[in-house]
Design a protein around this motif. Structure first.
Motif, short mmCIF file in Angstrom:
data_model
loop_
_atom_site.label_atom_id
_atom_site.label_comp_id
_atom_site.label_asym_id
_atom_site.label_seq_id
_atom_site.Cartn_x
_atom_site.Cartn_y
_atom_site.Cartn_z
N GLU A 183 -73.68 9.72 79.65
CA GLU A 183 -72.31 9.34 80.02
C GLU A 183 -71.87 10.04 81.31
OE1 GLU A 183 -70.23 10.24 76.35
OE2 GLU A 183 -71.61 8.92 75.29
N PHE A 187 -72.72 7.43 84.36
CA PHE A 187 -71.50 6.62 84.47
C PHE A 187 -70.30 7.36 85.07
CE2 PHE A 187 -73.81 4.75 80.79
CZ PHE A 187 -74.12 3.54 81.39
N ASP A 188 -70.48 8.61 85.45
CA ASP A 188 -69.31 9.35 85.94
C ASP A 188 -69.63 10.05 87.27
OD1 ASP A 188 -67.09 10.92 86.33
OD2 ASP A 188 -66.96 11.67 84.29
N HIS A 217 -66.24 0.67 90.67
CA HIS A 217 -65.81 1.57 89.59
C HIS A 217 -65.41 0.80 88.34
CE1 HIS A 217 -64.62 4.85 92.76
NE2 HIS A 217 -65.89 4.50 92.80
N LEU A 218 -64.75 -0.35 88.53
CA LEU A 218 -64.33 -1.14 87.37
C LEU A 218 -65.55 -1.61 86.58
CD1 LEU A 218 -62.22 -2.53 85.65
CD2 LEU A 218 -62.18 -4.43 87.29
N ALA A 221 -67.03 1.28 84.75
CA ALA A 221 -66.20 1.62 83.57
C ALA A 221 -66.51 0.67 82.41
CB ALA A 221 -64.72 1.57 83.93
N ARG A 224 -69.94 1.50 81.01
CA ARG A 224 -69.82 2.75 80.24
C ARG A 224 -69.16 2.47 78.88
NH1 ARG A 224 -65.37 6.19 80.12
NH2 ARG A 224 -65.74 8.38 79.61
N GLN A 225 -68.13 1.63 78.89
CA GLN A 225 -67.47 1.28 77.63
C GLN A 225 -68.47 0.68 76.65
OE1 GLN A 225 -64.28 -1.63 77.96
NE2 GLN A 225 -64.34 -1.93 75.74
N LEU A 228 -70.67 3.22 75.24
CA LEU A 228 -69.96 4.04 74.25
C LEU A 228 -69.72 3.31 72.93
CD1 LEU A 228 -67.20 5.62 76.55
CD2 LEU A 228 -68.98 6.90 75.36
N THR A 229 -69.60 1.99 72.96
CA THR A 229 -69.12 1.30 71.75
C THR A 229 -70.06 0.26 71.16
OG1 THR A 229 -67.99 -0.41 73.04
CG2 THR A 229 -66.69 1.53 72.46
N SER A 230 -71.04 -0.24 71.93
CA SER A 230 -71.80 -1.39 71.43
C SER A 230 -73.06 -0.97 70.67
CB SER A 230 -72.18 -2.29 72.61
OG SER A 230 -73.02 -3.32 72.16
N ALA A 231 -72.98 -0.96 69.35
CA ALA A 231 -74.12 -0.54 68.52
C ALA A 231 -75.02 -1.74 68.22
CB ALA A 231 -73.62 0.11 67.25
N ASP B 158 -62.56 5.87 72.22
CA ASP B 158 -63.09 6.70 73.32
C ASP B 158 -62.05 6.96 74.39
OD1 ASP B 158 -65.99 7.15 72.75
OD2 ASP B 158 -65.99 4.97 72.65
N LYS B 166 -65.75 11.58 68.73
CA LYS B 166 -65.63 10.20 68.24
C LYS B 166 -66.93 9.73 67.58
CE LYS B 166 -65.92 5.45 69.28
NZ LYS B 166 -66.85 4.61 70.07
N THR B 229 -70.94 -4.86 65.61
CA THR B 229 -71.49 -3.94 66.61
C THR B 229 -70.48 -3.15 67.42
OG1 THR B 229 -71.56 -5.66 68.31
CG2 THR B 229 -73.53 -5.41 66.95
N ALA B 231 -67.99 -0.56 68.04
CA ALA B 231 -67.36 0.63 67.45
C ALA B 231 -66.24 1.13 68.36
CB ALA B 231 -68.40 1.71 67.22
N ARG B 325 -61.16 10.72 83.40
CA ARG B 325 -60.75 10.08 84.64
C ARG B 325 -61.20 8.61 84.70
NH1 ARG B 325 -63.77 9.03 88.84
NH2 ARG B 325 -65.98 9.15 88.37
N ILE B 326 -62.31 8.27 84.00
CA ILE B 326 -62.81 6.90 84.07
C ILE B 326 -61.78 5.93 83.47
CG2 ILE B 326 -64.74 5.35 83.54
CD1 ILE B 326 -65.90 7.68 84.85
N THR B 329 -59.53 4.13 85.83
CA THR B 329 -60.09 3.22 86.83
C THR B 329 -59.18 2.01 87.01
OG1 THR B 329 -62.31 3.91 86.17
CG2 THR B 329 -62.14 1.84 87.40
N TYR B 332 -58.99 -1.43 84.89
CA TYR B 332 -59.70 -1.29 83.62
C TYR B 332 -58.76 -1.52 82.44
CZ TYR B 332 -62.67 1.05 80.09
OH TYR B 332 -63.43 1.36 78.98
#
Lengths: 415, 415
Positions: A183, A187-188, A217-218, A221, A224-225, A228-231, B158, B166, B229, B231, B325-326, B329, B332
């Protein structure tokens, strides 16, 4: 989930030999064994144990003893890491080993207390990054890696695994510490003035552009989302060419300590990014554009072949082994594959960028001795990476990637 | 994660009294207590313990003792469920209680072995579904529920929680069994001839249409994929009007045993679907369209207000408490909120459909005595639900939902 760290200590060479000897059916009890610590990674000790008196290093019985360290070497002891990642790595290897045993090292033994895995030695293989830097070709690689991707990703997803079992799998592979590294480093940091970055003087202006590109950047982001969230499936999580042992006949994917449930395109993108970085790295090869183009075309056609075979294999696993009727909904497979392609393009781009301006570079580009050639390679990687990230949500076919690639090369050569 | 089930047994009324008495600062040791089992749910015993000799039932000290049963009553003992869900419910209540203590029952005590939670008695409230069926209005509800949604969803995502923390939260709220119920009853059964379905004779032709609508199935498959999927945040997971205790002054969200990490729109959609089902249910009220329209408009303006307040509160939590900071963006936040809106519309529709042709109906529609009015209500719900599901990925504003709603009512009245 608590770790018994009381008995944990970094292995000595002598202890590694004892561990290896305890694995049955590899060595004779009377064998005289020697051991070298050969780790060049950042997080682990890697011992190779083999016969003391053998002529050929690669054709005698041997074993690898890999032990997790409680910190990351790359940033000194100040970046502590729990040993849980050794459990995740060994679990991931065992899962992959059931699906594609020919494509991962065989695990003989895992010791939780010592955060230690004893596994097949692959010293007759080379690290793929090294092989590609030397200009070697691996004609079976596209077939092998697409097999690895299709099988490990399909059978860990809700498409190929019972959905309740999959949730317990997600739980087992929650990997906060290693994900945190991704992350931050992918992504940062590359998009800001982070002390983690490692930027050549000559690239400061290019980096300043990355830092002020709001459209970029968008997209980062959003990628990165999703990370972070897609399992979606159990990823390898760090599938660059340094995590692949290879020969012209054999491919072995190693080091899945970053394994976690994430978006499928992240693993495929790692492969593509590292092939494209290698292509860019061959800017130093010669002043003959033709020679560079031949190598680049080999890598691009490898990418095309990987995608097409992955697409074909994943769909055919889906048709044959889909676990429920919903997965057969008309139009669903096409949309799903298109989403994987878009994610792949986005992660390919973001992984290229981070290898040029982030903390950890790749030798393909970083070791170019000629400064002008290196700068060209870096700019190709940055421009291509940026273009891929920005276009990811619009991509409909893998062929668009090659058009974007062509533009990036032209852009750098005409600027 | 293993459960000590050895000492577990369903509580008797006498045991429930003893448990309640052990909670400090509620009853005097000499109090004469009585207890009723008041559960009307499908999965639990619910005991209400209070003073034996009190005039008013609602203004004396009292407590609720809720115990999970190892099976689902709705389908008999043949649908076994582990008691883990009691731990998840109590964990979720405690998490929500830290963020919005005024909007959830206070938890006094949780006993893992007995799968039992002792909590605040809310007998002075009514179940919102019942209140709405009676035609009552709750002018503070939009403000309260948007507060609940914004706080619980933002601070578990997140965006509002450290990303590594999280992930451990995700791990703690993996909830395979209860999710399985949702996956089957909402995203599968209603679109096929499942023995779980519960379909009125007069709706068989409408159901046949649902079963052959491939465009609808594709959208349902995508919504299901996201449920499996994504989360995104810790959901309540079953946020219908039967999970809300209400008075004109107070709102309390109860029963989060379906809690798990899923897409934010799923919780908001549950609220919207149940308000729309109630609106449809008022088809039986009178032959005066005007009267029905007044109630419907009250519910629609409540939905508008919930969305607008949620949107405003979520964004302002984001601006003030975004953890990195992300999250700041440019662009976003707008994209993120649009995605929540689209998911909300999709889940609203799918939850309406399942309440008409699936296993578990709602009294708002199901209890309409007049068959013609009931059929009208059912068709409004099915047409509106279908239209919402089909349009979810194109929606850009909550106002589009009301246009779709208007069309569905017109469609049923002119057909």
């Amino acid at each position: 989930m608590t770790e018994n760290t009381s008995a944990y200590h970094p292995l000595t060479v002598e202890e590694a030999i004892d561990v290896a000897r305890s694995v049955t059916n590899v060595f004779y009890p009377t064998d005289d064994l020697i051991c070298d610590e050969i780790g060049d990674g950042n997080l682990n000790l890697v011992f190779r144990v083999r016969l003391a008196h053998s002529e050929s290093a690669s054709h005698t019985p041997s074993l690898i003893v890999k032990q997790a360290l409680p910190y990351a070497k790359v940033v000194g002891e100040s970046w502590p890491l729990t040993l849980e990642r050794a459990r995740i790595e060994s679990d991931a290897l065992l899962f992959q080993g059931k699906l594609v045993p020919q494509l991962v090292p065989h695990v003989h033994y895992y010791d939780e207390t010592m955060a230690m895995t004893v596994m097949e030695d692959l010293s007759d293989h080379v690290i793929m990054r090294k092989g590609l830097i030397e200009g070697n070709r691996y004609p079976l690689f596209a077939d092998h890696i697409s097999e690895f991707l299709a099988h490990t990703l399909f059978f860990s997803s809700d498409l190929g695994m019972n959905q309740q079992e999959k949730k317990l799998h997600v739980q087992r592979f929650i990997n906060p510490e290693l994900c945190k590294i991704t992350e931050d480093l992918i992504f940062d940091d590359p998009y800001t003035n982070s002390p983690n970055n490692n930027i050549d003087e000559q690239l400061l202006a290019d980096h300043a552009k990355l830092c002020s590109d709001h459209k970029l950047h968008l997209e980062v982001a959003l990628l990165r989302q999703k990370f972070l969230t897609s399992a979606q499936a159990l990823l390898h999580g760090d599938l660059h060419t340094g995590s692949i042992f290879i020969t012209p006949q054999s491919t072995k994917v190693i080091d899945p300590e970053f394994a976690y449930y994430g978006p499928i395109g992240f693993d495929i993108g790692a492969i593509f990014a590292n092939l494209l970085l290698n292509a860019a790295g061959h800017e130093h090869w010669s002043h003959e554009e033709q020679l560079r183009e031949v190598h680049r075309n080999y890598l691009l056609s490898t990418i095309r072949e990987i995608w097409n075979r992955f697409d074909e294999k994943f769909r055919s696993l889906w048709d044959e082994h889909g676990v429920d009727r919903i997965s057969r909904t008309k139009g669903y497979q096409d949309l799903y594959m298109e989403q994987i392609l878009q994610d792949t393009i986005g992660y390919t781009g973001s992984k290229m960028i981070r290898r040029i301006v982030g903390l950890a570079h790749v030798a393909d580009v970083g070791s170019i001795p000629d400064q002008a050639a290196k700068l060209r390679a870096q700019r190709i990687a940055l421009q291509l990476g940026t273009a891929l990230v920005k276009s990811n949500r619009r991509i409909r076919s893998i062929e668009e990637m090659f058009t974007i690639c062509e533009h990036a090369y032209k852009g750098v050569y005409t600027s």
